[in-house]
Design an enzyme around this catalytic site. Sequence first.
Site, PDB file in Angstrom:
ATOM      1  N   CYS A 185       0.831  -1.200   0.000  1.00 61.81           N
ATOM      2  CA  CYS A 185       0.000   0.000   0.000  1.00 61.81           C
ATOM      3  C   CYS A 185       0.873   1.261   0.000  1.00 61.81           C
ATOM      4  O   CYS A 185       1.532   1.533  -0.995  1.00 61.81           O
ATOM      5  CB  CYS A 185      -0.974  -0.046   1.179  1.00 61.81           C
ATOM      6  N   HIS A 204      -3.298  -5.497   0.611  1.00 62.86           N
ATOM      7  CA  HIS A 204      -2.737  -5.867   1.917  1.00 62.86           C
ATOM      8  C   HIS A 204      -2.682  -7.395   2.059  1.00 62.86           C
ATOM      9  O   HIS A 204      -3.691  -8.008   2.413  1.00 62.86           O
ATOM     10  CB  HIS A 204      -3.613  -5.297   3.043  1.00 62.86           C
ATOM     11  N   GLU A 248      -1.331  -9.018   4.353  1.00 61.26           N
ATOM     12  CA  GLU A 248      -1.289  -9.408   5.768  1.00 61.26           C
ATOM     13  C   GLU A 248      -2.665  -9.637   6.380  1.00 61.26           C
ATOM     14  O   GLU A 248      -2.783 -10.229   7.435  1.00 61.26           O
ATOM     15  CB  GLU A 248      -0.516  -8.361   6.581  1.00 61.26           C
ATOM     16  N   ASP A 255      -1.996 -15.037  29.752  1.00 59.24           N
ATOM     17  CA  ASP A 255      -0.625 -14.554  29.597  1.00 59.24           C
ATOM     18  C   ASP A 255       0.221 -14.817  30.850  1.00 59.24           C
ATOM     19  O   ASP A 255       1.327 -15.354  30.761  1.00 59.24           O
ATOM     20  CB  ASP A 255      -0.608 -13.054  29.271  1.00 59.24           C
TER      21      ASP A 255
END
Length: 607
Positions: free
Chosen positions: A80, A172, A174, A230
Amino acid sequence: MQHDKIAVVDFGGQYAHLIATKVRRAHVLAEIRQPEDPDEAFAGFKGVILSGSPSLASFGEDADWNKGILDLDVPVLGFCFGHQEIAKHYGGTVVHGKQEWGHADLHILQDHPLFAGLDKVEQVWMSHFDSVTAVGPDFTELGWSVLGEGAEPHRYAAIGSDRLRRYGFQFHPEVDDTLHGDAMIANFARKICGCRPTWTMEKFVDEEVQRIRDRVGDRSVFLLASGGVDSTVAAKLFAEALGPGRLKLLHVDNGLMRKDESRAVCAMFADLGLGDDFHFVDASDAFLAALEDKIEPEAKRRAIGDTFIAVFEGEARRLGLQDHLLGQGTIYPDTIETGGTKRADTIKTHHNRVPIIEEMIAAGKVVEPLADLYKVEVRELGAKLGIPHEMIWRHPFPGPGLGVRLLCADGHVPDADLLARIAPAVDAIAAEAGLRAAPLPIRSVGVKADLRSYEHPVLFHGQADWATLKQLAGRVFKTVGGLNRALWNLTDTMPRSFLPLAAGMTRDRLELLRECDHIVMEALRRHGLYDQVWQCPTVLVPLEIDGQGRELCIVRPIRSERAMTATAAELPPALLADLRRDILALPGISGLTYDLTSKPPGTIEWE
Ligand code: XMP
């Protein structure tokens, strides 16, 4: 071992981090670099990817980046904005216009290693205002795109120069909407840059265990164990690295936990074989005292973060652990959304990035073994470490807990003029679909074009299908200013008035929210949908709609992959009926609404 790695230059879009995860999914290490970083910061990388950006290349915006990156003797691929910058730099033309947004077909013009294994026509995702209209002498067009049947073809959707080893994609790769974007990114890393695919979770564990040992030396680690994914995975990793006796765990009941949560957390750590050095403290009084007069979200977050540290230090003294390092399960998004990269605005201060912690990090007193990982990677790591599935797949729960889901107010209407001005506009948009709408006199945190917003929700009322509701939400954000959330009323009547109540963080209100949250979680499990939604915050707002001083409850089921972006999840009518029956029966609740907002413009949490 030395892993081959790719640098991802972050031009400000959150997409840079998505690119980095996609490179790592191809088992090649990726690290984020800033556009103004000097050439030396790129030493040792075998390739560079330039991310997209909210800036416009045609207007020369963001033109002051280090162009030395394009002189590096490694392949460079731009997406992009990065694609347009590459085209411009090598003699091509970029114009403002020919914008595209949405799914497009990429027609690939030649057999190129970048597209190895792919079809001649591939679905890609476009989102741009500027376009490349000509390329320089060394470059060829590798593909063109078209948005839909009958649309005009868009040239130069993929360009490249094999001699210069410079490439650009207007789309894009991704994002998941580019169906084989992962393969394109893997092809670049492996076939064009020649990276070996050595970065695997097994390797990560081996190397991180070693890093922890090197960092900690003969000291010990003291870790706050919230019970979330986490910190639990971090605890297991520390235990693996340091062996018995050198990891002390502390669970703090901050009074902002879910129903029966603290008891469940203590049991879980015992089950994980980490119960020997596990300590528990009920510090809810201290947290509630710190929050007593706080209304503004950042003030609440800071008060919670500071209290965590005060409690932690008090407990460390009591247990004689002052010399211990502080372990934290901080993951990558926690650091960036706090403004951890130069171009990212502070959207929310995460509880493990408050100033005291920053000082401790600077003094070398904090170890964060997961700080480079995204949630999906943490879960993969948890599974490798033998943590049971139900624990790993628990919904994320924020460190400040219900503290950021229980809104507080001083009883004044914020932005009264703005609300009066936009009310007719939102009602007119709703009326087109046969619904009613009103902006609400409360505010929540959102994110727009990577910047923090603190704006109002709009409430829609009436019967409509899911597609209509989502479309209405999208339209209202585009056309009316001052709004960052859209709600759908789940009760039978449109409230006649909305008045903010003066309400702080009290035990009673927390108890009420805990009960609402419990009802929502149980309903998701009962209907077999718990694993299908990423997360489902339940929020309590001090907004009087029935003249009896009772509050409004909001349910926010979302779908997401990395919490950087999200969309509202659709829940079946039977589940909504259960919620209506059980939540509206609670004394203290007068209304129930469904949050339809995607991220952006809303964030997942309300504060
Ligand atoms: P937002 O609301 O920023 O949330 O879209 C993104 C993800 O992060 C979680 N979250 C937090 N997690 N400490 C945490 O550990 C925090 O202060 C915090 N704030 C938000 C949120 O639940 C979502 O999964």
